[in-house]
Design an enzyme around this catalytic site. Structure first.
Site, PDB file in Angstrom:
ATOM      1  N   SER A 236       4.349   1.175   1.660  1.00 21.16           N
ATOM      2  CA  SER A 236       5.918   1.926   1.703  1.00 21.16           C
ATOM      3  C   SER A 236       5.338   3.131   1.520  1.00 21.16           C
ATOM      4  CB  SER A 236       5.646   1.545   0.047  1.00 21.16           C
ATOM      5  OG  SER A 236       7.148   2.363  -0.282  1.00 21.16           O
TER       6      SER A 236
ATOM      7  N   GLY B  97       3.707  -1.793  -5.113  1.00 16.84           N
ATOM      8  CA  GLY B  97       4.187  -3.168  -5.602  1.00 16.84           C
ATOM      9  C   GLY B  97       4.476  -2.793  -6.922  1.00 16.84           C
TER      10      GLY B  97
ATOM     11  N   LEU C 293       0.855  -1.203   0.018  1.00 14.30           N
ATOM     12  CA  LEU C 293       0.165   0.365  -0.165  1.00 14.30           C
ATOM     13  C   LEU C 293       1.079   1.258  -0.010  1.00 14.30           C
ATOM     14  CD1 LEU C 293      -3.006   1.296  -0.289  1.00 14.30           C
ATOM     15  CD2 LEU C 293      -2.404   1.240   2.688  1.00 14.30           C
TER      16      LEU C 293
ATOM     17  N   GLY D  71      19.038   7.558 -19.238  1.00 15.96           N
ATOM     18  CA  GLY D  71      17.718   6.323 -20.047  1.00 15.96           C
ATOM     19  C   GLY D  71      17.946   5.325 -19.912  1.00 15.96           C
TER      20      GLY D  71
ATOM     21  N   ASP E  94       8.813   0.809 -13.173  1.00 16.73           N
ATOM     22  CA  ASP E  94       7.442  -0.111 -13.126  1.00 16.73           C
ATOM     23  C   ASP E  94       6.823   0.414 -14.882  1.00 16.73           C
ATOM     24  OD1 ASP E  94       8.143  -1.522 -11.460  1.00 16.73           O
ATOM     25  OD2 ASP E  94       7.185  -0.061 -10.085  1.00 16.73           O
TER      26      ASP E  94
END
Length: 331
Positions: free
Chosen positions: A94, A41, A15, A230, A257
């Site tokens: 987190s 996550g 969370l 990059g 992510d």
């Protein structure tokens, strides 16, 4: 749940709590405001971002306790199809603190609940069913306490059996115990350094380290995320260096992510790998401009992607609409 082109696996979701504070200093109470909650996550973030890009995706993740219930509710609200796996421990939190006086960002990441052997087996069984209809599986994030260090190797074996290509983004023991079966490995430069035990100060050293993993059969290709520098794509025969897109950053949380999400979306559209990596960079750029780990606007991603081709070496690639342009230089 119907089959999806992409399935993500998150063994250690979180969370994500994001707050603002004027100053961060020891001893004193730090008064926070602008509290934001996101389902987080690695694989959960990837699933939400893939969904924002308009591609079918399913999220497999563990969930336990009140925080786990909150994560499930947030994912349901985002309309991402999901397969939560109930565990006895409590899903971790987190915390990200944005210090307004300096613009610095502080991130506090908890270890997560210990998973029993039975819970680990359940994760693999659910993944095995979900992967049967997937072209790509993205396994992303750390391993929580108690999980076998070769867990991701078991994931790779399942993907091989089910005919799904595995994209793996992890660190520490989860990365060190992979020996085969990964289609694309996506470490950060720090994670690659830790994996090979060398500082990797130059691009040549970074390319060499990535190719060592390829030569050992760990992965078919490696994409090293370099933050503001990059990314670096390394295959057995070539390497490509990609510049970052320079934009003001609201939050760097989840940018890696987002990069993975853009890459796997590009691959699912049958784009060449170098083009998919460019799309990943465009997706990460759009994510940098949103708070917490919130999703971006798809049109922003396509705008950055199309703009990426202005004045750069792009022969043989396509733009966001699939229109052919000039090729990407390799060396």
């Amino acid at each position: 749940m119907s089959g999806s082109a992409i399935v993500t696996l998150t063994v250690n979701p979180a969370l994500d709590v994001t707050v603002d504070a004027d100053h961060v200093q020891p001893t004193d109470k730090i008064r926070c405001r602008a509290v934001r909650y996101d389902a987080g996550g690695g694989g959960v973030n990837v699933a939400r971002f893939v969904h924002a890009l308009g591609v079918p995706v399913s999220a497999v993740f563990t969930a336990g306790g009140p925080t786990g219930a909150h994560v499930v509710a947030l994912i349901d609200d985002s309309e991402v199809p999901s397969l939560p796996i109930t565990v006895s421990g409590h899903t971790r939190q987190s915390l990200t603190v944005n210090e307004c006086a300096t613009g610095r960002q502080y991130r506090f990441v908890l270890p997560g609940p210990a998973l029993t052997p039975e819970e680990q087996i359940r994760c693999l069984d659910v993944l095995k069913d979900a992967a049967g209809s997937a072209g790509y599986v993205v396994a992303s994030g750390s391993l929580p306490p108690g999980v076998r260090p070769d867990f991701y190797q078991q994931v790779a074996d399942i993907c091989g059996q089910r005919g799904a290509r595995l994209i793996l983004d992890t660190s520490g023991g989860g990365l060190a115990h992979i020996s085969s079966g990964v289609f694309m490995l996506k470490p950060s430069l720090r994670e690659l350094r830790e994996c090979v035990g060398r500082p990797l100060l130059t691009e040549v050293e970074q390319t060499t380290a990535a190719r060592e993993l390829i030569d050992r059969g760990v992965a078919e290709m490696v994409v090293v995320s370099l933050g503001a520098e990059g990314a670096l794509l390394v295959t057995a025969r070539s390497s490509h260096r990609y510049a970052a897109i320079d934009v003001p950053s609201v939050s760097g949380v989840g940018a890696g992510d987002a990069m993975v999400a853009g890459i796997v979306v590009g691959l699912s559209r049958a784009w060449p790998v170098p083009v998919a990596v460019r799309y990943g960079i465009a997706t990460a750029t759009a994510k940098l401009q949103t708070p917490g780990t919130s999703a971006f606007v798809r049109s922003d991603v396509d705008g950055y992607f199309d703009g990426y081709f202005d004045g750069v070496d792009t022969e043989g690639t396509v733009d966001a609409k699939g229109t052919a342009v000039r090729p990407v230089r390799s060396r």
